[in-house]
Design a protein around this motif. Structure first.
Motif, PDB file in Angstrom:
ATOM      1  N   TRP A 106     -11.332 -55.171  93.528  1.00 56.59           N
ATOM      2  CA  TRP A 106     -10.919 -55.041  91.105  1.00 56.59           C
ATOM      3  C   TRP A 106     -10.095 -53.911  90.525  1.00 56.59           C
ATOM      4  O   TRP A 106      -9.082 -53.469  90.237  1.00 56.59           O
ATOM      5  N   ASP A 107     -11.006 -53.121  90.599  1.00 57.01           N
ATOM      6  CA  ASP A 107     -11.141 -52.251  90.463  1.00 57.01           C
ATOM      7  C   ASP A 107      -9.975 -50.686  90.515  1.00 57.01           C
ATOM      8  O   ASP A 107      -9.154 -49.887  89.688  1.00 57.01           O
ATOM      9  N   PHE A 108     -10.160 -50.664  92.407  1.00 58.00           N
ATOM     10  CA  PHE A 108      -9.376 -50.176  92.598  1.00 58.00           C
ATOM     11  C   PHE A 108      -8.178 -50.824  92.804  1.00 58.00           C
ATOM     12  O   PHE A 108      -6.778 -50.250  92.565  1.00 58.00           O
ATOM     13  N   SER A 109      -7.793 -52.173  92.593  1.00 57.86           N
ATOM     14  CA  SER A 109      -6.540 -52.982  93.006  1.00 57.86           C
ATOM     15  C   SER A 109      -6.136 -52.266  91.460  1.00 57.86           C
ATOM     16  O   SER A 109      -4.242 -52.173  91.118  1.00 57.86           O
ATOM     17  N   GLU A 110      -6.956 -51.706  90.132  1.00 56.47           N
ATOM     18  CA  GLU A 110      -6.601 -51.808  88.548  1.00 56.47           C
ATOM     19  C   GLU A 110      -5.652 -50.781  89.022  1.00 56.47           C
ATOM     20  O   GLU A 110      -4.898 -50.257  88.134  1.00 56.47           O
TER      21      GLU A 110
END
Length: 114
Positions: A106-110
């Protein structure tokens, strides 16, 4: 039937006579070739417009029926669960590791979106 004292063989009789001289794997190749010829003939048959239905539900029904038939022919059963799929592998993943991996994803996609 006779012709000059010799029996005239039908095409089927000639085919059976020649098949008997072949090895089993060669006979299998003949069967596959006949299957190919039948398939090719079916492709060349003109289809009536009412036989072809491009309605999405009919397409889905056709795909479902074909897949179900293939499953029944191969005696395979659709998997209801993946539980146990990797049971014999030496993998030990904890709930914490799964949570950490999800957070990283999720951090990467944000970061990509911004």
């Amino acid at each position: 039937m006779q012709s000059n004292g010799e029996a005239i063989m039908t095409v089927k009789e000639q085919l059976f006579q020649k098949l008997e001289t072949l090895l089993p794997e060669e006979q299998e190749a003949v069967i596959q070739f006949v299957d190919f010829l039948q398939f090719k003939r079916n492709l060349q048959k003109p289809q009536k417009p009412q036989e072809i239905s491009l309605h999405p539900l009919n397409i889905i029904k056709g795909v479902f029926k074909r897949n179900l038939q293939e499953l029944q022919e191969t005696n395979l059963h659709p998997r209801n669960s993946l539980k146990g799929l990797w049971a014999d592998l030496p993998i030990d993943i904890t709930e914490e590791e799964i949570t950490e991996a999800r957070q990283e994803m999720w951090d990467f996609s944000e970061n990509i979106e911004s």
